[in-house]
Design an enzyme around this catalytic site. Structure first.
Site, PDB file in Angstrom:
ATOM      1  N   ASP A 187      12.420   2.807   9.918  1.00 30.41           N
ATOM      2  CA  ASP A 187      12.342   2.970   8.464  1.00 30.41           C
ATOM      3  C   ASP A 187      13.280   4.112   8.076  1.00 30.41           C
ATOM      4  O   ASP A 187      13.747   4.868   8.930  1.00 30.41           O
ATOM      5  CB  ASP A 187      10.900   3.298   8.047  1.00 30.41           C
ATOM      6  CG  ASP A 187      10.780   3.567   6.550  1.00 30.41           C
ATOM      7  OD1 ASP A 187      11.308   2.764   5.755  1.00 30.41           O
ATOM      8  OD2 ASP A 187      10.198   4.594   6.157  1.00 30.41           O
ATOM      9  N   SER A 188      13.495   4.241   6.767  1.00 30.52           N
ATOM     10  CA  SER A 188      14.303   5.354   6.271  1.00 30.52           C
ATOM     11  C   SER A 188      13.593   6.702   6.497  1.00 30.52           C
ATOM     12  O   SER A 188      14.218   7.744   6.387  1.00 30.52           O
ATOM     13  CB  SER A 188      14.569   5.159   4.780  1.00 30.52           C
ATOM     14  OG  SER A 188      13.337   4.996   4.095  1.00 30.52           O
ATOM     15  N   CYS A 239      11.225  -1.321   6.541  1.00 28.66           N
ATOM     16  CA  CYS A 239      11.687  -0.695   5.301  1.00 28.66           C
ATOM     17  C   CYS A 239      12.120  -1.835   4.397  1.00 28.66           C
ATOM     18  O   CYS A 239      12.940  -2.674   4.802  1.00 28.66           O
ATOM     19  CB  CYS A 239      12.873   0.221   5.611  1.00 28.66           C
ATOM     20  SG  CYS A 239      13.690   0.912   4.167  1.00 28.66           S
ATOM     21  N   GLU A 297       4.940  11.262  -0.890  1.00 28.21           N
ATOM     22  CA  GLU A 297       5.374  12.272   0.094  1.00 28.21           C
ATOM     23  C   GLU A 297       4.813  13.656  -0.238  1.00 28.21           C
ATOM     24  O   GLU A 297       4.678  14.500   0.638  1.00 28.21           O
ATOM     25  CB  GLU A 297       6.895  12.274   0.223  1.00 28.21           C
ATOM     26  CG  GLU A 297       7.340  10.926   0.758  1.00 28.21           C
ATOM     27  CD  GLU A 297       8.624  10.913   1.549  1.00 28.21           C
ATOM     28  OE1 GLU A 297       9.289  11.951   1.635  1.00 28.21           O
ATOM     29  OE2 GLU A 297       8.954   9.836   2.072  1.00 28.21           O
ATOM     30  N   CYS A 320       7.394  -1.744  -1.248  1.00 28.33           N
ATOM     31  CA  CYS A 320       7.982  -0.518  -0.711  1.00 28.33           C
ATOM     32  C   CYS A 320       6.957   0.054   0.269  1.00 28.33           C
ATOM     33  O   CYS A 320       5.742   0.009  -0.004  1.00 28.33           O
ATOM     34  CB  CYS A 320       8.260   0.465  -1.845  1.00 28.33           C
ATOM     35  SG  CYS A 320       8.730   2.107  -1.285  1.00 28.33           S
ATOM     36  N   HIS A 342       5.849   2.844   1.022  1.00 27.65           N
ATOM     37  CA  HIS A 342       4.929   3.913   0.623  1.00 27.65           C
ATOM     38  C   HIS A 342       3.756   3.417  -0.219  1.00 27.65           C
ATOM     39  O   HIS A 342       2.737   4.082  -0.319  1.00 27.65           O
ATOM     40  CB  HIS A 342       5.668   4.979  -0.204  1.00 27.65           C
ATOM     41  CG  HIS A 342       6.620   5.822   0.588  1.00 27.65           C
ATOM     42  ND1 HIS A 342       7.671   5.297   1.284  1.00 27.65           N
ATOM     43  CD2 HIS A 342       6.668   7.169   0.785  1.00 27.65           C
ATOM     44  CE1 HIS A 342       8.336   6.277   1.867  1.00 27.65           C
ATOM     45  NE2 HIS A 342       7.752   7.419   1.582  1.00 27.65           N
TER      46      HIS A 342
HETATM   47  N1  DGL Z   1      11.216   2.817   2.973  1.00 31.95           N
HETATM   48  C1  DGL Z   1      11.775   2.551   1.665  1.00 31.95           C
HETATM   49  C2  DGL Z   1      11.426   1.133   1.238  1.00 31.95           C
HETATM   50  O1  DGL Z   1      10.486   0.525   1.709  1.00 31.95           O
HETATM   51  C3  DGL Z   1      11.285   3.561   0.635  1.00 31.95           C
HETATM   52  C4  DGL Z   1      11.874   4.940   0.787  1.00 31.95           C
HETATM   53  C5  DGL Z   1      13.374   4.983   0.586  1.00 31.95           C
HETATM   54  O2  DGL Z   1      13.862   4.821  -0.556  1.00 31.95           O
HETATM   55  O3  DGL Z   1      14.080   5.162   1.576  1.00 31.95           O
HETATM   56  O4  DGL Z   1      12.101   0.577   0.421  1.00 31.95           O
END
Ligand code: DGL
Length: 282
Positions: A21-22, A84, A163, A195, A197
Site C-alpha cells: 500500500d502507499s 491500495c 491517520e 479507499c 482507510h
Molecule cells: N491507500 C490509498 C487508497 O486506498 C489511500 C491513501 C493515499 O492516498 O495514498 O487509495
C-alpha cells in the site's frame, strides 16, 4: 488475471504473500487476509516516504508500484495483493502484464460485490481523487451490471482524519456529513468504501448513511477472492507456520516507529518491528 503469464512451477505453497500500500491503509486489507487465511505468511510493504498516492499522477503511481513489486518478488512471493485502491486503479493493468506471479487488486472484488448487492441500481463510491478520476469502479461495475447508476465522490480529508486517529470524533462526523449528503439525497442503496482507510471510520459512515445502505468493504472482498484464487491454484497454505518463524514481516520506505504505532492499533497481533528499505533502489 488478464495478461499474466503465471508460471505455477515457480510458485510454492509455503511461500509468503506480498501485500503493499502507499502507507498504513493497506493494513485493513492485511487484517482481513489474516482473519480469512490465518496460516499464510505475509510480507507487507508500506510506502510511507511517498504517501499519499491519491493526489499523484498515473505515471508516478505506476512507477512506484513497479518498484514495490520488484522488491516483493525478492522474497519469492506466491502472489501479490495491491492493497491500495489508487494503485489498483492506476497501475494494476501494467503490473499484470507478463507477470509470472498472480497479482490482485482491491477494486475489482469491491465492484463485483456492489454490482451484485444493489437493489435499486444506485451505487455510491467514495475514494481518493485519483481513484474517482480513473472511473475504474464504474468501469468494473458496468461490466457486470448495466442497469446501474454510479455516483463517485472524492473524500480527500478522510485519510488525514484517520491517520490523526479521529475515528469517532465530531470533526469526522461533520466532514462525513458534508461529503455524504449528496449521496443520501440521490438515494443510493450501496456505498463502496473505495479507499483503504475508510473501513476504519465505518461506524461514522454507518451512522450518517443509515441502516438501509449496504456498505461494501473491498478489503473483505479481496481477502475472500484471494482465498479462492489460492485454492484454485492449489497454493493455499495448509499447515501453520512454526512458532517464531516471522509469519508477518513489515517493511516501510520511511521512519518505522510511526508505522509500528499505527499498525499496532489496527492489527492486534503484536507487531514487533518494521524495517526501512530504500525502495528507489528497486
Ligand atoms: N491507500 C490509498 C487508497 O486506498 C489511500 C491513501 C493515499 O492516498 O495514498 O487509495
Amino acid at each position: 488475471m488478464k495478461g499474466m503469464k503465471i508460471n505455477r512451477e515457480l510458485l510454492q505453497k509455503d511461500a509468503p504473500i506480498g501485500v503493499f500500500d502507499s502507507g498504513v491503509g493497506g493494513l485493513t486489507v492485511m487484517r482481513e487476509i489474516m482473519r480469512q487465511i490465518p496460516k499464510e505468511k505475509i510480507i507487507y510493504f508500506g510506502d510511507t516516504a511517498r504517501v499519499p498516492y491519491g493526489s499523484k499522477s498515473q505515471d508516478t503511481v505506476t512507477r512506484y508500484s513497479e518498484q514495490i513489486v520488484r522488491f516483493l518478488k525478492t522474497f519469492q512471493v506466491k502472489t501479490i495483493v495491491v492493497a491500495c485502491n489508487t494503485a489498483s486503479a492506476y497501475a494494476l493493468d501494467t503490473l499484470e502484464q507478463d507477470s509470472e506471479v498472480p497479482i490482485i487488486g482491491v477494486v475489482r472484488p469491491g465492484a463485483k460485490t456492489a454490482a451484485e448487492v444493489t437493489a435499486n441500481g444506485r451505487i455510491g463510491v467514495i475514494a481518493t481523487e485519483a481513484t474517482i478520476d480513473s472511473g475504474i469502479y464504474s468501469k468494473y461495475i458496468r461490466e457486470l451490471n448495466q442497469n446501474v447508476t454510479i455516483y463517485g465522490k472524492a473524500c480527500p480529508l478522510f485519510v488525514p482524519l484517520v491517520e490523526e486517529g479521529l475515528l469517532e470524533d465530531p470533526v469526522t462526523d461533520e466532514i462525513s456529513r458534508r461529503y455524504l449528503t449528496e449521496l443520501i439525497d440521490i438515494n443510493i442503496d450501496t456505498l463502496i468504501l473505495g479507499c483503504t482507510h475508510y473501513p476504519l471510520i465505518r461506524s461514522t459512515l454507518r451512522k450518517i448513511m443509515g441502516q438501509n445502505v449496504t456498505l461494501v468493504n473491498p478489503a473483505y472482498e479481496t481477502a475472500r477472492e484471494l482465498k479462492e484464487m489460492l485454492t484454485e491454484l492449489n497454493l493455499l497454505q495448509d499447515t501453520s507456520p512454526e512458532l517464531g518463524s516471522n509469519q508477518y514481516q513489515f517493511y516501510v520506505s520511511d521512519k518505522a516507529d510511526k508505522f509500528v504505532r499505527f499498525a499496532n492499533s489496527i492489527i492486534k497481533y503484536g507487531i514487533l518491528s518494521a524495517k526501512t528499505v530504500n525502495i528507489e533502489e528497486y
